[in-house]
Design a protein around this motif. Structure first.
Motif, PDB file in Angstrom:
ATOM      1  N   ILE A  90      28.943  23.691  49.380  1.00 10.52           N
ATOM      2  CA  ILE A  90      29.559  24.852  48.724  1.00 10.52           C
ATOM      3  C   ILE A  90      30.290  24.417  47.455  1.00 10.52           C
ATOM      4  N   ARG A  91      31.050  23.341  47.541  1.00  3.91           N
ATOM      5  CA  ARG A  91      31.800  22.832  46.386  1.00  3.91           C
ATOM      6  C   ARG A  91      30.852  22.468  45.245  1.00  3.91           C
ATOM      7  N   ASN A  92      29.779  21.725  45.545  1.00  6.19           N
ATOM      8  CA  ASN A  92      28.822  21.316  44.507  1.00  6.19           C
ATOM      9  C   ASN A  92      28.112  22.513  43.885  1.00  6.19           C
ATOM     10  N   ALA A  93      27.740  23.487  44.708  1.00  7.04           N
ATOM     11  CA  ALA A  93      27.049  24.672  44.187  1.00  7.04           C
ATOM     12  C   ALA A  93      27.970  25.504  43.299  1.00  7.04           C
ATOM     13  N   ILE A 147      23.420  31.036  45.293  1.00  3.90           N
ATOM     14  CA  ILE A 147      23.091  30.893  46.715  1.00  3.90           C
ATOM     15  C   ILE A 147      23.121  29.424  47.104  1.00  3.90           C
ATOM     16  N   VAL A 148      23.675  29.153  48.289  1.00  2.11           N
ATOM     17  CA  VAL A 148      23.717  27.802  48.850  1.00  2.11           C
ATOM     18  C   VAL A 148      23.000  27.836  50.198  1.00  2.11           C
ATOM     19  N   LYS A 149      22.152  26.851  50.446  1.00  4.44           N
ATOM     20  CA  LYS A 149      21.454  26.751  51.721  1.00  4.44           C
ATOM     21  C   LYS A 149      22.045  25.584  52.500  1.00  4.44           C
ATOM     22  N   SER A 207      39.396  25.165  45.356  1.00  2.25           N
ATOM     23  CA  SER A 207      39.434  23.900  46.066  1.00  2.25           C
ATOM     24  C   SER A 207      39.054  24.092  47.530  1.00  2.25           C
ATOM     25  N   LEU A 208      38.238  23.214  48.027  1.00  3.79           N
ATOM     26  CA  LEU A 208      37.899  23.117  49.458  1.00  3.79           C
ATOM     27  C   LEU A 208      38.278  21.714  49.886  1.00  3.79           C
TER      28      LEU A 208
END
Length: 128
Positions: A13-16, A23-25, A72-73
């Motif tokens: 999620i952070r990289n996307a 969309i993230v898979k 931030s995550l």
């Protein structure tokens, strides 16, 4: 096979969000689905959808310039170091800014729900 499913999930999620994907898979597990539900309830993602063995997460952005809602995550409790908090030590939200996701005896819930249920647990993630 990934050993730490939660770290893999938040890293994707952070990289996307950094490269502004819509969309993230990610792999669909009970934990990732529960975290995605909390992210949707708290307004950090638009939606999520389970597709076969994958989880599609639709990221949310602020405006035309696509500034990510998620600043931030942070993974708190790790396989090598577990972090547990009692109900009185749960982190306080500053206004409505930020969420902690906990693993409790009632399942995976946000810090707000843990306060309402009057329980503590293992802190998994901080999001703001």
């Amino acid at each position: 096979m990934v050993n730490d499913v939660i770290s893999d999930f938040i890293t994707r999620i952070r990289n996307a969000s950094i490269v502004r994907h819509k969309i993230v898979k990610t792999p669909a597990t009970k934990i990732t689905i529960a975290i995605a539900k909390i992210l949707k309830i708290e307004g950090f993602i638009d939606d999520f959808e389970k597709f076969e063995n994958s989880l599609l997460i639709f990221l949310k952005y602020k405006n035309q310039n696509r500034y990510s809602i998620i600043n931030s995550l942070k993974r708190i409790s790790k396989p090598g170091r577990r972090v547990y908090l009692k109900k009185k030590n749960l982190p306080k939200r500053i206004g409505s800014f930020g969420v902690s996701i906990l693993s409790t005896s009632n399942g995976i819930i946000s810090d707000k729900m843990a306060r309402l249920a009057n329980i503590g647990g293992e802190v998994l993630i901080y999001i703001y």
